[in-house]
Design an enzyme around this catalytic site. Structure first.
Site, PDB file in Angstrom:
ATOM      1  N   LYS A 271       0.848  -1.206   0.000  1.00  0.00           N
ATOM      2  CA  LYS A 271       0.000   0.000   0.000  1.00  0.00           C
ATOM      3  C   LYS A 271       0.878   1.249   0.000  1.00  0.00           C
ATOM      4  CE  LYS A 271      -4.205  -1.318  -0.289  1.00  0.00           C
ATOM      5  NZ  LYS A 271      -4.468  -2.598   0.230  1.00  0.00           N
TER       6      LYS A 271
ATOM      7  N   LYS B 288      -2.126 -10.770  -9.502  1.00  0.00           N
ATOM      8  CA  LYS B 288      -3.421 -11.387  -9.164  1.00  0.00           C
ATOM      9  C   LYS B 288      -4.616 -10.606  -9.719  1.00  0.00           C
ATOM     10  CE  LYS B 288      -4.528  -9.218  -4.824  1.00  0.00           C
ATOM     11  NZ  LYS B 288      -5.342  -9.265  -3.662  1.00  0.00           N
TER      12      LYS B 288
ATOM     13  N   LYS C 124      -9.890  -6.092  -7.742  1.00  0.00           N
ATOM     14  CA  LYS C 124     -10.910  -5.111  -8.071  1.00  0.00           C
ATOM     15  C   LYS C 124     -10.294  -3.799  -8.530  1.00  0.00           C
ATOM     16  CE  LYS C 124     -12.923  -6.668  -4.278  1.00  0.00           C
ATOM     17  NZ  LYS C 124     -13.770  -7.037  -3.174  1.00  0.00           N
TER      18      LYS C 124
HETATM   19  P1  TYM Z   1     -10.847  -8.912  -0.322  1.00  0.00           P
HETATM   20  O1  TYM Z   1     -12.150  -8.264  -0.520  1.00  0.00           O
HETATM   21  O2  TYM Z   1      -9.647  -8.262  -0.882  1.00  0.00           O
HETATM   22  O3  TYM Z   1     -10.880 -10.380  -0.878  1.00  0.00           O
HETATM   23  C1  TYM Z   1     -11.898 -11.254  -0.475  1.00  0.00           C
HETATM   24  C2  TYM Z   1     -11.445 -12.691  -0.595  1.00  0.00           C
HETATM   25  O4  TYM Z   1     -11.102 -12.977  -1.944  1.00  0.00           O
HETATM   26  C3  TYM Z   1      -9.795 -13.513  -2.002  1.00  0.00           C
HETATM   27  N1  TYM Z   1      -9.155 -13.078  -3.252  1.00  0.00           N
HETATM   28  C4  TYM Z   1      -8.491 -13.901  -4.068  1.00  0.00           C
HETATM   29  N2  TYM Z   1      -8.229 -15.217  -3.995  1.00  0.00           N
HETATM   30  C5  TYM Z   1      -7.550 -15.781  -5.010  1.00  0.00           C
HETATM   31  N3  TYM Z   1      -7.115 -15.088  -6.104  1.00  0.00           N
HETATM   32  C6  TYM Z   1      -7.335 -13.767  -6.213  1.00  0.00           C
HETATM   33  N4  TYM Z   1      -6.930 -13.106  -7.286  1.00  0.00           N
HETATM   34  C7  TYM Z   1      -8.048 -13.103  -5.164  1.00  0.00           C
HETATM   35  N5  TYM Z   1      -8.451 -11.824  -4.948  1.00  0.00           N
HETATM   36  C8  TYM Z   1      -9.116 -11.832  -3.769  1.00  0.00           C
HETATM   37  C9  TYM Z   1      -9.074 -12.959  -0.781  1.00  0.00           C
HETATM   38  O5  TYM Z   1      -7.994 -13.787  -0.425  1.00  0.00           O
HETATM   39  C10 TYM Z   1     -10.179 -12.963   0.233  1.00  0.00           C
HETATM   40  O6  TYM Z   1     -10.312 -14.248   0.802  1.00  0.00           O
HETATM   41  N6  TYM Z   1      -8.906  -8.745   4.196  1.00  0.00           N
HETATM   42  C11 TYM Z   1      -9.911  -9.461   3.451  1.00  0.00           C
HETATM   43  C12 TYM Z   1     -11.292  -9.153   3.951  1.00  0.00           C
HETATM   44  C13 TYM Z   1     -11.488  -9.507   5.383  1.00  0.00           C
HETATM   45  C14 TYM Z   1     -11.536 -10.827   5.938  1.00  0.00           C
HETATM   46  C15 TYM Z   1     -11.721 -10.646   7.323  1.00  0.00           C
HETATM   47  C16 TYM Z   1     -11.443 -12.103   5.394  1.00  0.00           C
HETATM   48  C17 TYM Z   1     -11.650  -8.635   6.393  1.00  0.00           C
HETATM   49  N7  TYM Z   1     -11.782  -9.316   7.561  1.00  0.00           N
HETATM   50  C18 TYM Z   1     -11.828 -11.737   8.173  1.00  0.00           C
HETATM   51  C19 TYM Z   1     -11.553 -13.193   6.258  1.00  0.00           C
HETATM   52  C20 TYM Z   1     -11.748 -13.011   7.639  1.00  0.00           C
HETATM   53  C21 TYM Z   1      -9.733  -9.064   1.991  1.00  0.00           C
HETATM   54  O7  TYM Z   1      -8.718  -8.604   1.605  1.00  0.00           O
HETATM   55  O8  TYM Z   1     -10.771  -9.174   1.224  1.00  0.00           O
END
Ligand code: TYM
Length: 331
Positions: free
Chosen positions: A111, A194, A197
């Protein structure tokens, strides 16, 4: 029964990376575990959404969660900001989270590199809030993609540190989880790491994309001049497309194009056409449900309200016990 917590940030529509990283086994999971699925809207504030966008994105994730197979009768589905208990546990855990370990976190370093004009304290303590999300329900299993592995390690650190500090075994250790298989990383279509969004509009295929949008994006994916010798190792931009095919397509399609690549007979146009059609077959049933559920405001209201009530029961029990352990007492 073990508890699962899964979260997705409300920063836009969900893509294939989210699906294969976190959502693929929702239906199976909710049969075998006590499941909490939530929309991480506190987390999304690090990027300063305006109020309309924030609400729209929360709604999108709620709808897409349901479309991917969450059954609100079996699981608890809720919006993070409906649980003030999470903010309280976050505050408490922050007292035992050290600057050095937070600064060393890879996602924070990324970041800083990519987003130098907005390095706020919320980004620094992102893993603490994530730990609070998980341990508020004493979860042991957390379905996530590969990119979240380090955050899970930090959640374990904070849970164990609390236990040590107060000489208790109150919080169990949470672990990243993908139903017995490796954690996955779905690559983007543009060859740059990867699928995400915020990585540009042609990088991600969203679950809500129309067949035309999917065809356009996949056909635009960058390729090279083709293999120059038999059985050569695929360069990253090509391997990425094969990785996506492996996730969405029948094995026979993958094998067919892998063989053509190895024999130097592959035509990328045909390969991408097939990939686009396979993605469309895969996402179409989910997209139909997204359209149907998205139009049913009364249902969404009911689901969010019931989910918040159920989740608060569990969260307030934890907070009450944590307060006692820490030594807060009323006079
Ligand atoms: P976020 O919104 O970035 O991603 C949500 C979930 O999608 C997975 N993900 C991926 N997996 C494989 N390949 C990709 N290209 C890819 N892009 C996204 C992420 O690994 C995630 O599982 N910090 C978390 C949100 C969060 C969370 C939590 C998750 C907040 N608190 C507690 C689990 C438990 C996140 O970055 O979400």
């Amino acid at each position: 029964m073990e508890t699962v917590v899964s979260g997705i940030r409300s920063t836009g529509n969900l893509h294939l990376g989210n699906y294969f990283g976190a959502m693929k086994n929702f239906i199976k999971m909710q049969q075998e575990y006590n499941c909490y699925f939530f929309i991480a809207d506190y987390h999304s504030l690090t990027t300063h959404p305006n109020p309309q966008n924030l609400h729209l994105h929360v709604k999108n994730v709620l709808v897409e969660y349901l479309a991917a197979g969450i059954d609100p009768e079996k699981s608890t589905i809720y919006v993070q900001s409906d649980l003030p208990e999470i903010a309280e546990l976050y505050l408490l855990l922050n007292m035992n989270a050290y600057l050095g370990e937070l600064e060393r976190c890879t996602s924070f370093k990324d970041k800083i590199r990519n987003n130098s004009e907005n390095i706020n304290a919320g980004l620094l303590t992102y893993p603490v809030l994530m730990a609070a999300d998980i341990i508020i329900h004493k979860a042991t299993k957390v379905p996530v993609g590969k990119d979240q592995e380090q955050h899970l390690e930090m959640a374990r650190t904070f849970a164990n540190r609390f236990n040590r500090m107060y000489d208790t075994e109150y919080f169990p250790e949470p672990h990243a989880f993908n139903f017995g298989t490796q954690l996955v990383k779905i690559p983007g279509l543009d060859g740059n790491g990867k699928m995400g969004k915020s990585e540009g509009e042609n990088n991600a295929v969203f679950l809500a994309d129309s067949p035309d949008q999917i065809r356009k994006k996949v056909m635009k994916a960058v390729t090279d001049a083709g293999p120059t010798e038999p059985n050569q190792v695929k360069p990253a931009i090509i391997q990425n497309l094969f990785d996506i095919m492996k996730a969405v397509s029948p094995t026979s399609n993958y094998q067919h194009f892998d063989e053509l690549y190895n024999n130097q007979q592959i035509r990328y146009g045909d390969f991408k056409k097939q990939l686009a059609e396979d993605i469309i077959v895969f996402t179409s049933p989910i997209r139909e449900k997204i359209l149907e559920i998205g139009a049913n405001t009364d249902y969404l209201k009911k689901v969010a309200k019931n989910g918040a009530d159920k989740a608060r029961e569990s969260a307030s029990k934890t907070i009450k016990e944590v307060r006692e352990i820490i030594g807060f007492k009323s006079f």
